[in-house]
Write an enzyme that holds these catalytic residues in place. Structure first.
Site, PDB file in Angstrom:
ATOM      1  CE1 TYR A  71      32.560  52.050  36.426  1.00  0.00           C
ATOM      2  CE2 TYR A  71      32.192  53.748  34.740  1.00  0.00           C
ATOM      3  CZ  TYR A  71      31.991  52.472  35.123  1.00  0.00           C
ATOM      4  OH  TYR A  71      31.089  51.789  34.434  1.00  0.00           O
ATOM      5  N   GLY A 222      34.017  43.069  24.130  1.00  0.00           N
ATOM      6  CA  GLY A 222      33.565  41.401  24.205  1.00  0.00           C
ATOM      7  C   GLY A 222      34.130  40.778  25.254  1.00  0.00           C
ATOM      8  CB  THR A 223      35.836  37.479  25.349  1.00  0.00           C
ATOM      9  OG1 THR A 223      36.663  37.629  24.352  1.00  0.00           O
ATOM     10  CG2 THR A 223      34.847  36.660  24.774  1.00  0.00           C
TER      11      THR A 223
END
Length: 303
Positions: A71, A222-223
């Site tokens: 990260y 989500g998407t």
């Protein structure tokens, strides 16, 4: 802190091995830059702001932080920000990291680590975080191949004292059984949220039956995935959000926590207001009617 401030304690607790954490935690992936995570052209986040967010998270009762050595963005590393902001670490803080993937200094993704390379990744996390052991290390995988050698290598590092507890990330059900035959697994970190597939739901339930923490990623996004929260919330999400006077993202997060007392949330942000909203979502209580409106297939689950 005023009495009206909602803290992570409102979300309840769960035990990771021998460590107790509040069910609302913090994900460090989005801490290093604005825009889509891992995007080469994204702007680095202000260092002082990132440090303020981490310190405020602890003020709000967050004691579970999810991170990884990969990260990082130009000029910023999540692990080093965590070290700068929070060391010396509170005794009740649990930092979970991931190994398996890697990136070179330019940010280019490398092939996933072989068993013999995992010690180097663990030691890199130790150096960046300034610790002599890691609380929880998840083996992050891609595909369906056997994980026995890689998980076995991490189990050896656990025996050596470099790792306290082991988990898995992005797995299929057979991987969990394979790992459990080698060493205890305290958590599974997989993609999950409203609209989850039956297979994803079955794995969440299976973890609950075995008292294993299930830690969803992209529960809000989500998407949108690494790009951030989606904007195509359903009419039901918006209606319930209005009824509670909260955001659609908070409803999605609250719904996720309602899927079982073993579900731990790790929403990430670099914004202080969003941090407070994420933590406050842990206090939201949705009715059975609201849960049914959001997703009829997942009502009636123990909290």
């Amino acid at each position: 802190m005023t009495s009206q401030t909602t803290t992570a304690a409102a979300s309840g607790t769960w035990t990771l091995g021998d460590r107790t954490v509040n069910r609302i935690g913090f994900g460090a992936m989005r801490l290093t830059q604005h825009g889509e995570a891992f995007a080469a052209d994204a702007l680095p986040r202000d260092r002082d702001q990132a440090i303020s967010v981490l310190r405020r998270a602890l003020d709000l009762g967050v004691n579970h932080i999810d991170t990884a050595a990969f990260y990082f963005s130009p000029l910023r590393s999540a692990n080093e920000l965590i070290n700068r902001a929070l060391a010396p670490y509170p005794h009740d803080l649990v930092i979970t990291t991931k190994v398996g993937p890697g990136r070179d200094p330019s940010g280019r993704w490398l092939p996933h680590a072989a068993p013999g390379q995992l010690r180097g990744q663990v030691e890199e996390n130790l150096r960046q975080l300034g610790r002599d052991h890691l609380d929880v290390v998840n083996l992050r995988i891609v595909g369906t191949d056997s994980i026995a050698e890689r998980f076995g290598a991490l189990a050896e590092l656990r025996t050596a004292g470099l790792i306290r507890h082991l988990g898995l990330s992005n797995i299929r059900p057979h991987h969990l059984a394979e790992a459990q035959a080698i060493a205890p697994v305290v958590c599974v970190q997989n993609m999950y949220g409203l609209g989850a597939s039956p297979e994803q739901q079955e794995l969440l339930d299976h973890c609950g039956e075995q008292h294993i923490a299930f830690v969803p990623f992209y529960a809000i996004a989500g998407t949108g995935r690494t790009a951030g929260a989606i904007t195509d919330h359903s009419r039901e999400v918006h209606a319930i959000a209005r009824a509670h006077g909260v955001s659609a993202a908070q409803i999605r997060l609250a719904w996720t926590l309602h899927q079982g007392s073993h579900v731990l949330a790790i929403p990430g942000t670099g914004d202080l207001d969003h941090l407070a909203q994420n933590v406050a979502a842990g206090s939201l209580r949705l009715s059975q009617e609201e849960l049914a409106a959001l997703d009829p297939s997942t009502t009636g689950r123990p909290e």
